[in-house]
Enzyme design. Sequence first.
Site, PDB file in Angstrom:
ATOM      1  N   ARG A   1     -11.352  16.782   6.262  1.00 40.90           N
ATOM      2  CA  ARG A   1     -11.531  16.980   4.997  1.00 40.90           C
ATOM      3  C   ARG A   1     -13.220  17.572   5.499  1.00 40.90           C
ATOM      4  O   ARG A   1     -13.789  16.573   6.186  1.00 40.90           O
ATOM      5  CB  ARG A   1     -12.072  15.664   3.931  1.00 40.90           C
ATOM      6  CG  ARG A   1     -10.242  15.460   3.534  1.00 40.90           C
ATOM      7  CD  ARG A   1     -10.732  14.003   2.982  1.00 40.90           C
ATOM      8  NE  ARG A   1      -9.709  12.552   3.546  1.00 40.90           N
ATOM      9  CZ  ARG A   1      -9.747  11.454   3.086  1.00 40.90           C
ATOM     10  NH1 ARG A   1     -10.788  11.293   2.245  1.00 40.90           N
ATOM     11  NH2 ARG A   1      -9.018  11.134   3.487  1.00 40.90           N
TER      12      ARG A   1
ATOM     13  N   GLU B   1      -8.589  -4.292   4.702  1.00 41.80           N
ATOM     14  CA  GLU B   1      -8.293  -4.298   2.737  1.00 41.80           C
ATOM     15  C   GLU B   1      -7.248  -5.000   2.526  1.00 41.80           C
ATOM     16  O   GLU B   1      -7.527  -5.744   1.615  1.00 41.80           O
ATOM     17  CB  GLU B   1      -7.703  -3.486   2.767  1.00 41.80           C
ATOM     18  CG  GLU B   1      -9.443  -2.246   3.382  1.00 41.80           C
ATOM     19  CD  GLU B   1      -8.788  -0.509   3.205  1.00 41.80           C
ATOM     20  OE1 GLU B   1      -9.305  -0.073   1.928  1.00 41.80           O
ATOM     21  OE2 GLU B   1      -8.545  -0.411   4.655  1.00 41.80           O
TER      22      GLU B   1
ATOM     23  N   LYS C   1       4.115   1.014   2.574  1.00 41.68           N
ATOM     24  CA  LYS C   1       3.313  -0.257   3.892  1.00 41.68           C
ATOM     25  C   LYS C   1       3.071  -1.330   3.316  1.00 41.68           C
ATOM     26  O   LYS C   1       3.004  -1.825   1.753  1.00 41.68           O
ATOM     27  CB  LYS C   1       1.952   0.151   4.087  1.00 41.68           C
ATOM     28  CG  LYS C   1       1.831   2.114   5.299  1.00 41.68           C
ATOM     29  CD  LYS C   1       0.473   1.676   6.050  1.00 41.68           C
ATOM     30  CE  LYS C   1       0.290   2.704   6.837  1.00 41.68           C
ATOM     31  NZ  LYS C   1      -0.227   3.865   5.522  1.00 41.68           N
TER      32      LYS C   1
ATOM     33  N   ASN D   1       1.001  -1.565   0.056  1.00 32.53           N
ATOM     34  CA  ASN D   1      -0.026  -0.124  -0.393  1.00 32.53           C
ATOM     35  C   ASN D   1       1.105   1.000   0.164  1.00 32.53           C
ATOM     36  O   ASN D   1       1.304   1.414   1.387  1.00 32.53           O
ATOM     37  CB  ASN D   1      -0.876  -0.153   1.686  1.00 32.53           C
ATOM     38  CG  ASN D   1      -2.232   1.281   1.362  1.00 32.53           C
ATOM     39  OD1 ASN D   1      -1.430   2.671   0.635  1.00 32.53           O
ATOM     40  ND2 ASN D   1      -2.812   1.448   2.103  1.00 32.53           N
TER      41      ASN D   1
ATOM     42  N   HIS E   1     -12.756   3.332  -1.270  1.00 34.11           N
ATOM     43  CA  HIS E   1     -12.736   2.223   0.422  1.00 34.11           C
ATOM     44  C   HIS E   1     -13.887   1.224  -0.135  1.00 34.11           C
ATOM     45  O   HIS E   1     -13.828   0.462   0.476  1.00 34.11           O
ATOM     46  CB  HIS E   1     -13.943   3.329   1.247  1.00 34.11           C
ATOM     47  CG  HIS E   1     -12.989   4.268   1.988  1.00 34.11           C
ATOM     48  ND1 HIS E   1     -13.581   4.778   2.872  1.00 34.11           N
ATOM     49  CD2 HIS E   1     -11.574   4.253   2.618  1.00 34.11           C
ATOM     50  CE1 HIS E   1     -13.011   6.291   3.753  1.00 34.11           C
ATOM     51  NE2 HIS E   1     -11.895   5.415   3.137  1.00 34.11           N
TER      52      HIS E   1
ATOM     53  N   ARG F   1      -2.564  -1.940  -3.766  1.00 34.39           N
ATOM     54  CA  ARG F   1      -3.601  -1.077  -3.135  1.00 34.39           C
ATOM     55  C   ARG F   1      -3.591  -0.188  -4.263  1.00 34.39           C
ATOM     56  O   ARG F   1      -2.415   0.735  -4.246  1.00 34.39           O
ATOM     57  CB  ARG F   1      -3.725  -0.250  -1.864  1.00 34.39           C
ATOM     58  CG  ARG F   1      -5.039   0.160  -1.834  1.00 34.39           C
ATOM     59  CD  ARG F   1      -5.175   0.877  -0.149  1.00 34.39           C
ATOM     60  NE  ARG F   1      -6.410   1.839  -0.157  1.00 34.39           N
ATOM     61  CZ  ARG F   1      -6.099   2.861   0.482  1.00 34.39           C
ATOM     62  NH1 ARG F   1      -4.540   3.188   1.004  1.00 34.39           N
ATOM     63  NH2 ARG F   1      -7.375   3.859   0.572  1.00 34.39           N
TER      64      ARG F   1
END
Length: 402
Positions: free
Chosen positions: A241, A385, A14, A7, A180, A90
């Site tokens: 956000r 995930e 990661k 990721n 997501h 990802r």
Amino acid sequence: MKILVINAGSSSLKYQLLDMDNESVIAKGNCDRIGIGGHIKHTTFDGKVVDTDCDFPTHTEAFEKLVEVLTTGDAAVVKSMDEISAVGHRVVHGGEQFGKTILADDAVIDAIDALSELAPVHNHPNALALRACKKVLAPGTPQVAVFDTAFHATMPEKAFMYGLPYECYEKYHVRKYGFHGTSHRFVSKALADAMGKDIKDLKIVSCHLGNGSSITAVEGGKSIDTTMGFTPLDGVIMGTRCGSVDASAVTFIQNKMGLSPNETSDYMNKKSGFLGVSGVSSDARDLGAAAADGNKRAKLALEMLRYEIKKYIGSYAAIMNGLDAVLFTGGIGENSDDLREDVCSNMEYLGIKLDKEANKGLHGKLAKISAPDSKVEVWVVPTNEELLIARDTKALVEGKEV
Ligand code: ADP
């Protein structure tokens, strides 16, 4: 079969190495400060740790170091990279091209990079990581791209179009994409399994609530609408956000404050949300503590999130003509008893009745939290995930459909 999951962010990489024979994590870690120094933290399943500063001018050096710690020294977990069957990445944006997980050959990597126009902060680092791995891995090691947007590729046109001139869609691909998706796909399937039902028979509202939050209507296992839009800025209020705002308020602020387009984007993506409203923090735990101390704006920010989630549950029940289950996931969704209790209170009309005791202290445990006589089941479903990326990667390299 061992699968490495990557990721990548603009300055981080990661990773998790999974043994897919029993879906266990063999090792995981993070290479960060890429381009501005370098640091790796690597932990193995049996508690060995590498935690050291390095020199990572680019993602390639970070990946080389990752290979080194996986294969040599005290915290090594494989003898050589040949033991790793494939790498799953990802990837944030798949645009309209990639509605499914795909083997990432050179043409796909270039296409992912070209989509950087739509997701500059994310897609370019994803492409860099794919190229860095290709350089370092044995030739022919399959790499797989799993897209955050892919699960939402099933949204109907009426849900993903904005009421802008059609040319914005045709020329600039401006539409709702949703994000997501890997998480929403994982948790909605895990929920169906936990309920002992076929996902094809379920109408689910999936609430992924973390630093970034999105809510998705999942009908028959397919996303039919979601709160994030063209970018992950849209929808409910998040850590930094703003979520949905009237677009005219944006041009108004721009004029009043004399902000450039990039500065405006920063204002809405990095200085708004929990942080902007409360003036305290972007972190839900800090807000909870400040609200308990009487900070009114912290309380307001938390109330705004709860109110917006309720609104989306109601509207998604309307578009699906019913609701079988609501699930909560993500750092806030899995850990905040208060939020789940507040969201699910006064929802009897929709058939939602919480079991307040069952809702307490779960901290990421899969659990049903609705009362036995609740028409709609409510669950906490921990997301994973990386596991979904590894499962997709394994399936693709075995030549199966995903
Ligand atoms: P990301 O979107 O970056 O993956 P996470 O899913 O880890 O983020 O969620 C981070 C959020 O979860 C933070 O706002 C944090 O405060 C919140 N969180 C974590 N633990 C708790 C808790 N016990 N109670 C309330 N919120 C929590």
